[in-house]
Design an enzyme around this catalytic site. Structure first.
Site, PDB file in Angstrom:
ATOM      1  N   ILE A   1      11.811 -93.134-123.971  1.00  0.00           N
ATOM      2  CA  ILE A   1      12.056 -94.585-123.965  1.00  0.00           C
ATOM      3  C   ILE A   1      11.119 -95.338-124.916  1.00  0.00           C
ATOM      4  O   ILE A   1      11.285 -96.546-125.106  1.00  0.00           O
ATOM      5  CB  ILE A   1      11.884 -95.161-122.553  1.00  0.00           C
ATOM      6  CG1 ILE A   1      10.474 -94.873-122.022  1.00  0.00           C
ATOM      7  CG2 ILE A   1      12.943 -94.582-121.616  1.00  0.00           C
ATOM      8  CD1 ILE A   1      10.189 -95.532-120.692  1.00  0.00           C
TER       9      ILE A   1
ATOM     10  N   GLY B   1       0.945 -91.226-128.913  1.00  0.00           N
ATOM     11  CA  GLY B   1       1.673 -90.568-127.831  1.00  0.00           C
ATOM     12  C   GLY B   1       3.135 -90.951-127.758  1.00  0.00           C
ATOM     13  O   GLY B   1       3.626 -91.803-128.510  1.00  0.00           O
ATOM     14  N   GLU B   2       3.820 -90.303-126.819  1.00  0.00           N
ATOM     15  CA  GLU B   2       5.245 -90.519-126.565  1.00  0.00           C
ATOM     16  C   GLU B   2       5.429 -90.922-125.107  1.00  0.00           C
ATOM     17  O   GLU B   2       4.651 -90.498-124.237  1.00  0.00           O
ATOM     18  CB  GLU B   2       6.032 -89.226-126.835  1.00  0.00           C
ATOM     19  CG  GLU B   2       5.744 -88.556-128.169  1.00  0.00           C
ATOM     20  CD  GLU B   2       6.507 -89.195-129.314  1.00  0.00           C
ATOM     21  OE1 GLU B   2       7.379 -90.028-129.034  1.00  0.00           O
ATOM     22  OE2 GLU B   2       6.216 -88.855-130.480  1.00  0.00           O
TER      23      GLU B   2
ATOM     24  N   ASP C   1       9.134-104.305-123.207  1.00  0.00           N
ATOM     25  CA  ASP C   1       8.002-105.076-123.717  1.00  0.00           C
ATOM     26  C   ASP C   1       8.471-106.450-124.190  1.00  0.00           C
ATOM     27  O   ASP C   1       9.666-106.694-124.405  1.00  0.00           O
ATOM     28  CB  ASP C   1       7.292-104.321-124.848  1.00  0.00           C
ATOM     29  CG  ASP C   1       8.213-103.988-126.009  1.00  0.00           C
ATOM     30  OD1 ASP C   1       9.096-104.794-126.341  1.00  0.00           O
ATOM     31  OD2 ASP C   1       8.042-102.895-126.585  1.00  0.00           O
TER      32      ASP C   1
ATOM     33  N   ASP D   1      -6.647-106.136-126.183  1.00  0.00           N
ATOM     34  CA  ASP D   1      -5.527-105.691-127.030  1.00  0.00           C
ATOM     35  C   ASP D   1      -4.201-106.131-126.407  1.00  0.00           C
ATOM     36  O   ASP D   1      -3.238-105.363-126.366  1.00  0.00           O
ATOM     37  CB  ASP D   1      -5.570-104.174-127.197  1.00  0.00           C
ATOM     38  CG  ASP D   1      -4.675-103.697-128.336  1.00  0.00           C
ATOM     39  OD1 ASP D   1      -4.396-104.503-129.248  1.00  0.00           O
ATOM     40  OD2 ASP D   1      -4.250-102.524-128.323  1.00  0.00           O
ATOM     41  N   LEU D   2      -4.119-107.372-125.968  1.00  0.00           N
ATOM     42  CA  LEU D   2      -2.964-107.834-125.195  1.00  0.00           C
ATOM     43  C   LEU D   2      -1.892-108.427-126.119  1.00  0.00           C
ATOM     44  O   LEU D   2      -1.506-109.589-125.994  1.00  0.00           O
ATOM     45  CB  LEU D   2      -3.417-108.864-124.153  1.00  0.00           C
ATOM     46  CG  LEU D   2      -2.460-109.144-122.983  1.00  0.00           C
ATOM     47  CD1 LEU D   2      -2.121-107.877-122.242  1.00  0.00           C
ATOM     48  CD2 LEU D   2      -3.062-110.175-122.049  1.00  0.00           C
TER      49      LEU D   2
ATOM     50  N   GLY E   1       3.429-106.007-127.360  1.00  0.00           N
ATOM     51  CA  GLY E   1       3.885-104.661-127.021  1.00  0.00           C
ATOM     52  C   GLY E   1       3.244-104.117-125.759  1.00  0.00           C
ATOM     53  O   GLY E   1       3.715-103.112-125.210  1.00  0.00           O
TER      54      GLY E   1
END
Length: 623
Positions: free
Chosen positions: A317, A323-324, A436, A472-473, A476
């Site tokens: 998704i 990463g995945e 997101d 880091d907001l 996404g």
């Protein structure tokens, strides 16, 4: 009494005056005459000594007498040069040259001068160099010694310290005296039961360290290593206590037998053995990561996914640089490769010590969901269901899910089939938070307002509980979904708050760059080691926010700067104004712009949550 006119006549009055003042009569008569000065003949040396003096004096006025020439000292100054003084009746002569210094006479033939002898000084310094200086507190670095910053030292620590040896000797000589010292109590105290570091229940976090450590062994994650070391120290000390307890089943206060048991206990807890074990564990952060995740060895990817769905139902998704993300039933599994030599999407893989921080931080934020923190609670931060360390290549079902995503969306990541069989991963099993903000479609201004109030309230609660900063907001890392609930509960420093959601539910994810104070450790990522993070394009809202964070923190990322949370709230307002389309009018835009101006004056989310913009959606009660 008169006088006759004529050139040769004598002035009687002058004669009388002259007789009365004989001194003045002898003085020469001076008349003032104005005329050009005739050029004087001076020597060539005088011209060299006083350049330009004749030219300067040629057109000057002077005082002259017919009988005796008299001149007064005058100063001839030139700008930027030394003044030249001209005096009357002075004979200027060239300055005499000084005689040259005579050199040393030549040595007579056949004679040899002895060179200086430094043998005495040489012998002295050799004795000094040969003298071995003793260190007061040597720092051993090899096996059986302490290690610090990768240095090496060959000094070996004795197996038992001198204080322990003296104490043990006194016990043997006078064994009739009972062990009343603190050392005896420490050695003879039964071992305390070990608290569970992490269990299967992801909603609780039980972390314990014997003392708060501030050692910084990693430049990027200084506090994470202290956490892993503390866990391993617990294990070492408790194992030593258990062994000493077995050796002390008999009484240690009577006779030599008791002394021998105490000696065994001392050896179990000796400096050399403990430091050696600790040194081995510090050099293996992978073992510490396994301990935090409650594992003794890595699992297989297929085994972890099979706990949540059938392998053929796995769906990819999303993806990121490191990463995945795959959907497994009702949950999302984020796979992050670690400790490998193969570059992932052009980037170096993360290390075990880096992942320990995010693992502990995720479990700590879980405590806000069940109210175990006490006066602060919320459910906006994504729930971490489980954390596992895995090893091996991607399973065939995961490869198929990845390729299906690539066909539909065009993946920007490298194909996972390139991972070798020894590749290790950390799997974050999370609740499904929705889409997101970048891809989610807001319907109206009410949903936009609910988004802002939920994010602000969550940051305020985390600030109060753990001095939390997300750092880091971006859009996404904010997930949105719709449900049937119209309200959401928060607790901020004992005050209960109810927020109107209009059916919209917010989840905050990705705590890689976050900073948190767990009460035992301060976990943070040193962003100064990543200068490219602050070199994004000018005018880009996300890049500008990173640069503003650097100004606020002054590149000291360990400290608490809740203003960084306000910077990301300002970013979200800009996103809603510039990039998100939803039903709104001019009054709504004015409200958002007014909120932005007021946010710029706040220093924390705890201050911002009480802004008038949120008053319509926020109901605050007392405990």
């Amino acid at each position: 009494m008169g006088s006759k006119a004529g050139g040769n006549s004598i002035d009687l009055w002058s004669e009388i005056v002259g007789n009365e003042n004989p001194e003045k009569q002898n003085q020469p008569k001076i008349d003032v005459v104005y005329r050009r000065i005739r050029p004087q003949k001076i020597s060539q040396d005088a011209n060299l000594k006083q350049p330009g003096s004749s030219l300067r004096n040629r057109n000057r006025l002077s005082l002259a007498a017919p009988v005796k020439r008299v001149s007064w000292n005058r100063s001839l100054s030139t700008r930027g040069r030394t003044s030249i003084a001209v005096g009357a009746c002075v004979d200027y002569q060239p300055q005499a040259k000084h005689a040259k210094r005579k050199g040393k006479p030549a040595l007579p033939k056949g004679k040899f001068v002895q060179p200086p002898n430094f043998e005495k000084e040489k012998t002295y310094f050799q004795e000094v160099d040969a003298f071995e200086l003793l260190e007061e507190s040597p720092s051993p670095k090899n096996f059986g010694t302490w290690a610090m910053d990768g240095q090496s030292n060959n000094i070996i620590i004795p197996h038992l310290s001198s204080r322990l040896e003296k104490w043990l000797l006194s016990k043997k000589l006078n064994h009739s005296v009972g062990p009343s010292s603190t050392l005896s109590k420490i050695l003879e105290t039964p071992a305390m039961p070990l608290e569970q570091i992490c269990g299967d229940d992801s909603g609780s976090l039980n972390l314990r360290t014997p003392e708060k450590s501030s050692m910084k062994t990693n430049s990027q994650l200084p506090s994470v290593q202290s956490r892993s070391n503390s866990i391993l120290v617990d294990k070492i000390v408790i194992e030593g206590d258990i062994n000493s307890q077995k050796c002390n089943t008999a009484s240690v206060s009577e006779g030599h037998e008791g002394c021998e048991d105490i000696e065994v206990a001392i050896k179990k807890l000796s400096l050399a053995s403990t430091s050696a074990s600790l040194d081995r564990d510090q050099s293996d952060p992978f073992a510490a990561l396994l301990a935090v995740c409650g594992q003794s060895s890595p699992s297989k990817l297929k085994d972890v996914f099979s706990n949540y769905c059938e392998p053929e139902n796995i769906i990819k998704i999303g993806e990121g640089t490191f990463g995945e993300a795959f959907k497994a039933g009702r949950y999302v599994c984020k796979i992050v490769p670690i400790d490998g030599d193969l570059r992932v999407n052009g980037e170096v893989q993360k290390r075990s010590e880096e992942l320990i921080e995010e693992v502990i931080l995720s479990r700590t934020l879980n405590c806000l969901r069940d109210g175990s923190n006490g006066c602060n609670s919320c459910t906006t931060f994504i729930q971490t269901i489980d954390l596992k360390v895995c090893q091996g290549s991607y399973d065939g079902t995961l490869i198929k899910a990845w390729e299906d995503w690539d066909e539909k969306n065009g993946s920007e990541n490298d194909h996972p089939k390139e991972f070798p069989e020894k590749q290790c991963y950390v799997i974050f099993v999370l609740e499904h938070g929705g889409k997101d903000l970048e891809s989610f479609v807001l319907l109206n201004f009410d949903e936009a307002q609910s988004l802002l109030v939920q994010v602000t309230a969550a940051l305020a609660v985390a600030e109060a509980a753990y001095e939390f900063e997300h750092r880091d907001l971006h859009w996404g890392n904010i997930l949105l979904s719709r449900n049937g609930s119209e309200t959401l509960q928060f607790t901020l420093e004992g005050k209960h708050m109810v927020v109107k959601t209009f059916g919209l539910l917010i989840s905050i994810i990705d705590f890689t760059l976050s900073r948190i104070n767990t009460g035992e450790d301060i976990l943070f990522l040193d962003l100064s080691s990543d200068p490219y993070l602050f070199k994004g394009p000018k005018g880009d809202r996300q890049s500008e926010t990173y640069r503003k964070m650097k100004e606020v923190t002054d590149d000291c990322w360990e400290g608490s700067f809740p203003r960084t949370n306000v910077l990301w709230l300002l970013y979200l307002v800009d996103i809603l104004l510039l990039k998100k389309s939803f039903e709104r009018n001019s009054r709504h835009e004015r409200d958002l712009r007014s909120l932005k101006k007021r946010l710029d004056k706040y220093h924390s989310a705890k201050e911002a949550i009480f802004d008038p913009f949120f008053s319509e959606l926020l109901i605050i009660g007392c405990d």
